[in-house]
Scaffold this motif. Structure first.
Motif, PDB file in Angstrom:
ATOM      1  N   ARG A 180      10.601  14.283 -30.990  1.00 10.01           N
ATOM      2  CA  ARG A 180      10.210  14.535 -29.604  1.00 10.01           C
ATOM      3  C   ARG A 180       9.096  15.565 -29.499  1.00 10.01           C
ATOM      4  O   ARG A 180       8.216  15.451 -28.638  1.00 10.01           O
ATOM      5  CB  ARG A 180      11.419  15.007 -28.808  1.00 10.01           C
ATOM      6  N   VAL A 224      11.601  11.319 -24.497  1.00 13.03           N
ATOM      7  CA  VAL A 224      12.950  11.845 -24.728  1.00 13.03           C
ATOM      8  C   VAL A 224      13.947  10.728 -25.039  1.00 13.03           C
ATOM      9  O   VAL A 224      14.867  10.906 -25.848  1.00 13.03           O
ATOM     10  CB  VAL A 224      13.403  12.668 -23.501  1.00 13.03           C
ATOM     11  N   THR A 225      13.767   9.561 -24.404  1.00 14.23           N
ATOM     12  CA  THR A 225      14.723   8.462 -24.594  1.00 14.23           C
ATOM     13  C   THR A 225      14.309   7.483 -25.688  1.00 14.23           C
ATOM     14  O   THR A 225      15.039   6.520 -25.953  1.00 14.23           O
ATOM     15  CB  THR A 225      14.896   7.680 -23.286  1.00 14.23           C
ATOM     16  N   LEU A 274       5.644  15.100 -27.430  1.00  9.79           N
ATOM     17  CA  LEU A 274       5.220  15.966 -26.345  1.00  9.79           C
ATOM     18  C   LEU A 274       3.845  16.570 -26.607  1.00  9.79           C
ATOM     19  O   LEU A 274       3.042  16.746 -25.683  1.00  9.79           O
ATOM     20  CB  LEU A 274       6.257  17.062 -26.110  1.00  9.79           C
ATOM     21  N   ALA A 293       7.073  11.815 -20.337  1.00 11.29           N
ATOM     22  CA  ALA A 293       7.993  12.723 -21.021  1.00 11.29           C
ATOM     23  C   ALA A 293       9.390  12.120 -21.078  1.00 11.29           C
ATOM     24  O   ALA A 293      10.110  12.255 -22.081  1.00 11.29           O
ATOM     25  CB  ALA A 293       8.017  14.078 -20.317  1.00 11.29           C
ATOM     26  N   SER A 319       6.796   9.538 -31.035  1.00  7.85           N
ATOM     27  CA  SER A 319       8.028  10.274 -30.831  1.00  7.85           C
ATOM     28  C   SER A 319       9.121   9.780 -31.759  1.00  7.85           C
ATOM     29  O   SER A 319       9.888  10.570 -32.327  1.00  7.85           O
ATOM     30  CB  SER A 319       8.475  10.133 -29.369  1.00  7.85           C
TER      31      SER A 319
END
Length: 200
Positions: free
Chosen positions: A21, A154-155, A25, A150, A16
């Motif tokens: 991202r 994202v972070t 994913l 997930a 990621s």
């Protein structure tokens, strides 16, 4: 379980950060399929197969340990980078991202042992079809695992930014991660726990 660091989380976070991202994913979709493959295999009686043919379990276990050692070497080798550090990598195509996520999950024997030894403890024969209960429990675990990973995807960018501003912490994290992965590999390769535990 989701918060416990492992090969899946390390791969997803590093991908990621390196490719965005969306790539993370897509990789997560491959990991989810790997979970599903293990769940269906357990439902089909893989515990019995491992007990009858220990060589198959041993091969999966050693393959997983070898993969962890490879990840550890990539972390600690000269010029290596932390999985949560910004880095320029060749952007892989969606199919390769998906397949690498799947492979990362399938080469983790802990996933198989988890489904074989843990889920049966929550199955109650008095509540109906045992196989269906196990399948629903496994699907619930997969849903929670996908949602948790997930969140990490994202972070991941924020974590990478911190390490970019603090190179000493980045170097320390790289060696800690490599040591931990090597430790996991040794533990997996040497532990005596087998699939037969599900038969007791």
């Amino acid at each position: 379980m989701v918060l416990t660091p492992g090969p899946n989380m390390i791969y997803l976070v590093s991908r990621s950060i390196a490719q965005g991202r969306r790539a993370g994913l897509i990789s997560l979709a491959g990991v989810a399929l790997g979970f599903l493959v293990y769940l269906l295999a357990v439902s089909a009686g893989i515990a019995t197969l491992f007990a009858l043919v220990p060589a198959i379990y041993l091969a999966i276990k050693l393959a997983g340990a070898g993969y962890l050692l490879w990840l550890a070497w990539k972390a600690v080798r000269p010029g290596g980078r932390s999985a949560v550090a910004n880095q320029e990598l060749t952007h892989d195509r969606p199919l390769k991202l998906f397949l690498m996520g799947l492979l990362t999950c399938l080469l983790n024997p802990k996933v198989a042992i988890l489904y074989i030894s843990l889920l049966p403890q929550f199955v109650d024969p008095e509540r109906g079809h045992v196989a269906l209960q196990g399948l629903l429990l496994g699907l619930t675990q997969i849903a929670v695992g996908v949602a948790g990973n997930a969140f990490f995807i994202v972070t991941a960018g924020s974590v990478a930014g911190f390490f970019a501003r603090h190179p000493l912490w980045q170097r320390l994290h790289r060696y800690v991660m490599g040591t931990a992965l090597a430790g996991f590999a040794v533990k997996i390769a040497t532990e005596r726990t087998g699939a037969a535990v599900a038969l007791h």
